[in-house]
Write a protein that holds these residues in place. Structure first.
Motif, PDB file in Angstrom:
ATOM      1  N   TYR A 194       0.808  -1.221   0.000  1.00 38.16           N
ATOM      2  CA  TYR A 194       0.000   0.000   0.000  1.00 38.16           C
ATOM      3  C   TYR A 194       0.848   1.280   0.000  1.00 38.16           C
ATOM      4  O   TYR A 194       0.299   2.379   0.002  1.00 38.16           O
ATOM      5  N   VAL A 195       2.190   1.134  -0.005  1.00 32.44           N
ATOM      6  CA  VAL A 195       3.058   2.321  -0.125  1.00 32.44           C
ATOM      7  C   VAL A 195       3.763   2.238  -1.490  1.00 32.44           C
ATOM      8  O   VAL A 195       3.215   2.677  -2.486  1.00 32.44           O
ATOM      9  N   LEU A 196       4.949   1.636  -1.558  1.00 32.85           N
ATOM     10  CA  LEU A 196       5.665   1.531  -2.833  1.00 32.85           C
ATOM     11  C   LEU A 196       5.820   0.084  -3.313  1.00 32.85           C
ATOM     12  O   LEU A 196       6.331  -0.147  -4.408  1.00 32.85           O
ATOM     13  N   GLY A 197       5.410  -0.870  -2.482  1.00 37.33           N
ATOM     14  CA  GLY A 197       5.638  -2.289  -2.784  1.00 37.33           C
ATOM     15  C   GLY A 197       5.092  -2.731  -4.120  1.00 37.33           C
ATOM     16  O   GLY A 197       5.799  -3.365  -4.918  1.00 37.33           O
ATOM     17  N   ASP A 198       3.816  -2.375  -4.419  1.00 39.19           N
ATOM     18  CA  ASP A 198       3.204  -2.792  -5.690  1.00 39.19           C
ATOM     19  C   ASP A 198       3.899  -2.149  -6.886  1.00 39.19           C
ATOM     20  O   ASP A 198       4.094  -2.787  -7.924  1.00 39.19           O
ATOM     21  N   THR A 199       4.268  -0.868  -6.725  1.00 37.51           N
ATOM     22  CA  THR A 199       4.958  -0.148  -7.803  1.00 37.51           C
ATOM     23  C   THR A 199       6.307  -0.793  -8.100  1.00 37.51           C
ATOM     24  O   THR A 199       6.664  -1.032  -9.265  1.00 37.51           O
TER      25      THR A 199
ATOM     26  N   ALA B 204       7.206  -3.858  -7.389  1.00 33.17           N
ATOM     27  CA  ALA B 204       6.977  -5.214  -7.907  1.00 33.17           C
ATOM     28  C   ALA B 204       6.723  -5.182  -9.412  1.00 33.17           C
ATOM     29  O   ALA B 204       7.198  -6.043 -10.161  1.00 33.17           O
ATOM     30  N   THR B 205       5.961  -4.159  -9.857  1.00 34.76           N
ATOM     31  CA  THR B 205       5.674  -4.009 -11.290  1.00 34.76           C
ATOM     32  C   THR B 205       6.938  -3.626 -12.065  1.00 34.76           C
ATOM     33  O   THR B 205       7.231  -4.175 -13.126  1.00 34.76           O
TER      34      THR B 205
ATOM     35  N   LEU C 224       9.256  -8.403  -9.589  1.00 36.41           N
ATOM     36  CA  LEU C 224       9.636  -9.237  -8.438  1.00 36.41           C
ATOM     37  C   LEU C 224       8.861  -8.791  -7.210  1.00 36.41           C
ATOM     38  O   LEU C 224       8.916  -7.621  -6.832  1.00 36.41           O
ATOM     39  N   LYS C 225       8.114  -9.708  -6.630  1.00 34.61           N
ATOM     40  CA  LYS C 225       7.359  -9.384  -5.423  1.00 34.61           C
ATOM     41  C   LYS C 225       8.100  -9.899  -4.202  1.00 34.61           C
ATOM     42  O   LYS C 225       8.371 -11.095  -4.097  1.00 34.61           O
TER      43      LYS C 225
END
Length: 508
Positions: free
Chosen positions: A468-473, A475-476, A480-481
């Motif tokens: 919900y901060v930068l993790g999804d960005t 990962a895209t 790599l998640k």
């Protein structure tokens, strides 16, 4: 007032609270003459009692309901988390406990004072208090939500508030007068209660299946539900994650979090404290297995109607809230008597974590923050600080209750993931503590200047890596998640790296 409780359920419920009332009155007579008595039981707590208290503190309503959820949806790889905890406890017992006892510590953060000065202790203490307010407030909300669902068949603000009050009053009954010794002996009652409830549910579930044991095992095997080890590098509870981030998290939980470690600081000697921690993990692993087994039986019950004789569509929702499969079972299938027993089990699990956090937060606030400040300004006796400790218990009970209600409204009326943040915030704080303690114990580097930077650096690293901060960005961008265990590892490395910037001679 609507309730699914029968007369028998209410009888079990009130009998439990009668036991709580009587034992809290008896335990409140514990003699308290100093803060050492109030916060570490005058170092006179028996080893087995301390071990049971660590076991109880490590559990909560979230684990009571969440353990079965994991094995229902996945497999048994979650048990690896507790195997990882075993190695973490071994490290804490051999490396940290002797250091705490050498300085006769009342809180774990006093160790930093010896190396980096008084401010380091205060900064670590503040990080603990803020992290615990969020994390334990959110855990209190989860426990209260479960109790409101079972008791009142709804989750209206009034009923959730009543459930929160019920838990907090139960916690206060033990924590206020007798301090940690009273809390520890009450934890034994809570542990026996929720383990007993778990065993009763497991037996009832097994008896309600229309098949034999060998068919159950073969069905679970064919559905790949009995897998114990995950060798992938995806994160989760894979072997690599267990040896990395989860190991670090467990070291922090058992050795650097006053909430858990306070119990080990109450023993008569270093040896007894070490034994109490090792015994606690020997007890925790079978308890974890118990609740994972409940999840497997729930899987057979709902996903294999040919074995249970029940054919129904399972919708894990209640009044708009997603609920665990265990909670679904409690609300829809649990017979009278058993419903009262499982409610008592959930209350006991929630109480064991609530009363311990009151004692832990109070000890840090008084010993690490208020006492040094007050002693520099006036000469007061020990009973002044005992009274201050009791006032702090009341203050934190109110603060945690408020945080639980904030979690309720935030979860219901906003899209912002406060609950995810609140539950994770203590783990974020662990990375900073791990980096600082790692430098203090294993190197000659770090200074009073780098301690706050390292504490904040570890925390912010893991926070920024959240989805919900930068993790999804990220990962895209990187395709790599990063699993949570890897985030803990990265945060710890960042914090430790910051401590390596400077070198300073030891204090004292």
């Amino acid at each position: 007032m609507n309730s699914a409780f029968s007369t028998l359920d209410w009888g079990i419920f009130f009998a439990y609270f009668l036991v709580l009332t009587v034992t809290s009155v008896l335990l409140s007579r514990v003699k308290v003459k100093s803060t050492r008595d109030y916060f570490v039981g005058g170092n006179s707590v028996p080893m087995f009692a301390a071990a049971m208290s660590v076991l109880a503190t490590s559990q909560s309503a979230a684990t009571f309901l969440g353990g079965p959820e994991y094995s229902y949806g996945k497999d048994l790889t979650f048990i690896g988390f507790y195997i990882s905890a075993f190695f973490a406890v071994l490290f804490v017992a051999k490396v940290l406990i002797p250091r705490f006892y050498a300085i006769r510590a009342v809180t774990v953060y006093e160790l930093l004072e010896k190396r980096y000065g008084e401010n380091a202790k205060k900064q670590a203490g503040m990080m603990f208090l803020i992290g615990r307010l969020f994390a334990s407030g959110a855990r209190l909300y989860i426990g209260a939500l479960a109790i409101s669902m079972i008791l009142f068949l709804d989750i209206t603000p009034t009923h959730v508030a009543i459930s929160i009050s019920l838990l907090m009053l139960g916690a206060l009954a033990y924590a206020y007068f007798g301090g940690v010794k009273s809390i520890i002996f009450s934890d034994i009652i809570q542990a026996v209660t929720y383990i007993g409830a778990g065993i009763a549910i497991l037996i009832y579930l097994y008896m309600s299946m229309h098949t034999d044991f060998s068919i159950m095992v073969s069905t679970l095997q064919s559905d790949n539900k009995l897998r114990l080890l995950d060798w992938s590098i995806s994160g989760g509870f894979s072997v690599w994650a267990l040896l990395g981030g989860w190991l670090l998290l467990n070291i922090a939980a058992y050795g650097l979090d006053q909430d858990m470690t306070q119990r080990a600081l109450t023993c008569k000697s270093t040896k007894e404290a070490q034994n109490s921690l090792m015994m606690s993990i020997y007890l925790t692993i079978p308890v974890a297995l118990l609740f994972l087994m409940i999840g497997l039986l729930l899987y057979l019950f709902y996903q294999h109607p040919e074995l249970s004789g029940l054919s129904t569509e399972v919708v894990q929702k209640f009044d708009g809230e997603k609920i665990t499969i265990f909670m679904y079972y409690i609300l829809h299938e649990m017979p009278e008597g058993m419903r009262g027993l499982v409610t008592v089990g959930a209350v006991a699990a929630a109480l064991s974590s609530s009363n311990s956090v009151l004692g832990a937060m109070s000890s840090v606030a008084i010993e690490d923050l208020y006492k040094p400040w007050k002693q520099k300004r006036s000469n007061v006796d020990e009973m002044h600080f005992v009274k201050a400790g009791r006032n702090a218990v009341l203050f934190f009970a109110a603060a945690l209750s408020a945080m639980a209600m904030v979690s309720y409204y935030w979860q219901r009326y906003t899209e912002l993931p406060l609950l995810s943040f609140a539950l994770g915030v203590m783990a974020f704080a662990y990375t900073g503590l791990l980096g600082v303690y790692g430098a203090a114990i294993f190197t000659k580097r770090g200074s009073a200047t780098t301690v706050p930077l390292a504490l904040l650096g570890g925390f912010m690293t893991v926070l920024l890596l959240q989805p919900y901060v930068l993790g999804d960005t990220l990962a895209t961008m990187l395709d790599l998640k990063l699993g949570f265990s890897w985030q803990i590892l990265i945060g710890t490395v960042v914090s430790f790296g910051m401590m390596m910037i400077t070198k300073e001679k030891e204090h004292g």
